[in-house]
Scaffold this motif. Structure first.
Motif, PDB file in Angstrom:
ATOM      1  N   UNK A 132     -22.041 -69.282  63.725  1.00 21.15           N
ATOM      2  CA  UNK A 132     -20.977 -67.569  62.824  1.00 21.15           C
ATOM      3  C   UNK A 132     -21.364 -67.431  61.959  1.00 21.15           C
ATOM      4  N   UNK A 133     -22.378 -67.766  60.925  1.00 16.76           N
ATOM      5  CA  UNK A 133     -23.275 -67.025  59.975  1.00 16.76           C
ATOM      6  C   UNK A 133     -24.053 -65.954  60.949  1.00 16.76           C
ATOM      7  N   UNK A 134     -24.915 -66.699  61.676  1.00 11.72           N
ATOM      8  CA  UNK A 134     -25.997 -65.920  62.216  1.00 11.72           C
ATOM      9  C   UNK A 134     -25.396 -64.699  62.645  1.00 11.72           C
ATOM     10  N   UNK A 135     -24.572 -64.895  64.027  1.00  8.14           N
ATOM     11  CA  UNK A 135     -24.132 -63.413  64.400  1.00  8.14           C
ATOM     12  C   UNK A 135     -23.329 -62.438  63.493  1.00  8.14           C
ATOM     13  N   UNK A 136     -22.481 -63.114  63.029  1.00  7.07           N
ATOM     14  CA  UNK A 136     -22.440 -62.300  62.325  1.00  7.07           C
ATOM     15  C   UNK A 136     -23.137 -61.366  61.245  1.00  7.07           C
ATOM     16  N   UNK A 137     -24.090 -61.544  60.875  1.00 10.34           N
ATOM     17  CA  UNK A 137     -24.980 -61.153  59.793  1.00 10.34           C
ATOM     18  C   UNK A 137     -26.144 -60.327  61.374  1.00 10.34           C
ATOM     19  N   UNK A 138     -26.647 -60.391  62.142  1.00 15.06           N
ATOM     20  CA  UNK A 138     -26.899 -60.132  63.854  1.00 15.06           C
ATOM     21  C   UNK A 138     -26.369 -58.803  63.831  1.00 15.06           C
ATOM     22  N   UNK A 139     -25.342 -58.665  63.982  1.00 15.54           N
ATOM     23  CA  UNK A 139     -24.022 -58.093  64.581  1.00 15.54           C
ATOM     24  C   UNK A 139     -24.399 -56.551  63.099  1.00 15.54           C
ATOM     25  N   UNK A 140     -23.812 -57.225  62.273  1.00 14.45           N
ATOM     26  CA  UNK A 140     -24.459 -56.511  60.459  1.00 14.45           C
ATOM     27  C   UNK A 140     -25.610 -55.400  60.796  1.00 14.45           C
ATOM     28  N   UNK A 141     -26.942 -55.908  61.295  1.00 10.16           N
ATOM     29  CA  UNK A 141     -27.832 -55.863  61.381  1.00 10.16           C
ATOM     30  C   UNK A 141     -28.038 -54.759  62.399  1.00 10.16           C
ATOM     31  N   UNK A 142     -27.050 -54.694  62.874  1.00  8.59           N
ATOM     32  CA  UNK A 142     -26.241 -53.473  63.944  1.00  8.59           C
ATOM     33  C   UNK A 142     -25.762 -51.946  62.970  1.00  8.59           C
ATOM     34  N   UNK A 143     -25.544 -51.823  62.136  1.00  8.79           N
ATOM     35  CA  UNK A 143     -24.927 -50.537  60.690  1.00  8.79           C
ATOM     36  C   UNK A 143     -25.942 -50.094  60.858  1.00  8.79           C
ATOM     37  N   UNK A 144     -25.539 -48.674  61.047  1.00  5.14           N
ATOM     38  CA  UNK A 144     -26.573 -47.607  61.342  1.00  5.14           C
ATOM     39  C   UNK A 144     -27.367 -47.584  59.757  1.00  5.14           C
ATOM     40  N   UNK A 145     -26.867 -48.054  58.618  1.00  8.69           N
ATOM     41  CA  UNK A 145     -27.610 -48.008  57.322  1.00  8.69           C
ATOM     42  C   UNK A 145     -28.043 -49.058  57.127  1.00  8.69           C
ATOM     43  N   UNK A 146     -27.470 -50.160  57.529  1.00 10.21           N
ATOM     44  CA  UNK A 146     -28.526 -50.867  57.267  1.00 10.21           C
ATOM     45  C   UNK A 146     -30.106 -51.863  58.237  1.00 10.21           C
ATOM     46  N   UNK A 147     -29.677 -51.060  59.330  1.00  6.11           N
ATOM     47  CA  UNK A 147     -30.337 -50.977  60.542  1.00  6.11           C
ATOM     48  C   UNK A 147     -31.959 -49.577  59.497  1.00  6.11           C
ATOM     49  N   UNK A 148     -31.494 -48.800  59.915  1.00  4.43           N
ATOM     50  CA  UNK A 148     -32.858 -48.402  59.145  1.00  4.43           C
ATOM     51  C   UNK A 148     -32.902 -48.192  57.047  1.00  4.43           C
ATOM     52  N   UNK A 149     -32.213 -49.192  56.653  1.00  2.00           N
ATOM     53  CA  UNK A 149     -32.932 -49.505  55.463  1.00  2.00           C
ATOM     54  C   UNK A 149     -33.283 -50.866  55.234  1.00  2.00           C
ATOM     55  N   UNK A 150     -32.772 -52.304  56.004  1.00  2.00           N
ATOM     56  CA  UNK A 150     -33.254 -53.472  55.572  1.00  2.00           C
ATOM     57  C   UNK A 150     -33.419 -53.810  56.824  1.00  2.00           C
ATOM     58  N   UNK A 151     -34.229 -53.674  57.874  1.00  2.00           N
ATOM     59  CA  UNK A 151     -34.783 -54.196  59.259  1.00  2.00           C
ATOM     60  C   UNK A 151     -35.422 -55.934  59.288  1.00  2.00           C
TER      61      UNK A 151
END
Length: 194
Positions: free
Chosen positions: A137-156
């Motif tokens: 329940x920590x890893x899955x939300x963070x994984x989903x957060x990583x798919x937000x466009x700005x996060x995906x581009x700036x913090x892979x």
């Protein structure tokens, strides 16, 4: 409490209501992920995670534990985990083998409980199970957060961190499953010996 005070049925508790709300949120989360709304899906996932903590806390703090709660809370947890990982696999955020491991462990436990107890074995949740749930329940939300466009581009690197939590949670799922299986066999032997 007076004799005229209405007694609360075993199933009628706030923790059970929260667990049912969590069950309703699961398909909402899946719909948001598949529709490409990771931000809103993340909000739903956070609510699912908080409700998982809240129902247990309220049950213990206010003595609202129930047989129904002991039965449906682990089911809700497993359904949430399976639904979340399936939806993340569908959109390419999570490797398929994570789902295979989680589903296989749960199927083995369902078969064991059906064969040994013809239903729910009524076991307490283990610390390993709680840690496993926390990691997922920590890893899955963070994984989903990583798919937000700005996060995906700036913090892979966020995706890498999330996957580490998810892999540790998956390993914990296997270990918790093994502990539940051992506990089922021990309880079955104790019942047979009695």
């Amino acid at each position: 409490m007076t004799d005229t005070a209405r007694q609360r049925p075993d199933w009628q508790t706030w923790p059970n209501l929260i667990t049912l709300f969590r069950l309703v949120l699961i398909p909402v989360f899946i719909g948001l992920v598949v529709a490409g709304h990771p931000g809103w899906a993340l909000v739903a996932l956070v609510v699912i995670g908080v409700s998982d903590w809240a129902d247990g806390f309220i049950a213990r703090r206010f003595d609202q534990g129930s047989k129904l709660g002991k039965a449906i809370d682990p089911v809700a947890d497993r359904l949430a985990i399976i639904a979340i990982v399936l939806s993340l696999v569908l959109v390419g955020l999570l490797p398929w083998w994570v789902v295979a491991v989680v589903v296989l462990v749960d199927l083995v436990l369902v078969v064991l409980s059906s064969v040994l107890f013809h239903g729910n074995p009524d076991l307490d949740v283990t610390w390993t199970g709680k840690i496993r749930s926390a990691l997922l329940f920590v890893g899955l939300p963070v994984l989903l957060f990583s798919a937000v466009h700005t996060v995906d581009e700036n913090a892979p690197w966020v995706r890498v961190v999330a996957l580490v939590f998810v892999y540790l949670g998956t390993a914990g799922h296997v270990l918790a499953g093994a502990q539940y299986a051992v506990a089922m066999f021990a309880k079955r032997r104790a019942v047979s010996a009695a």
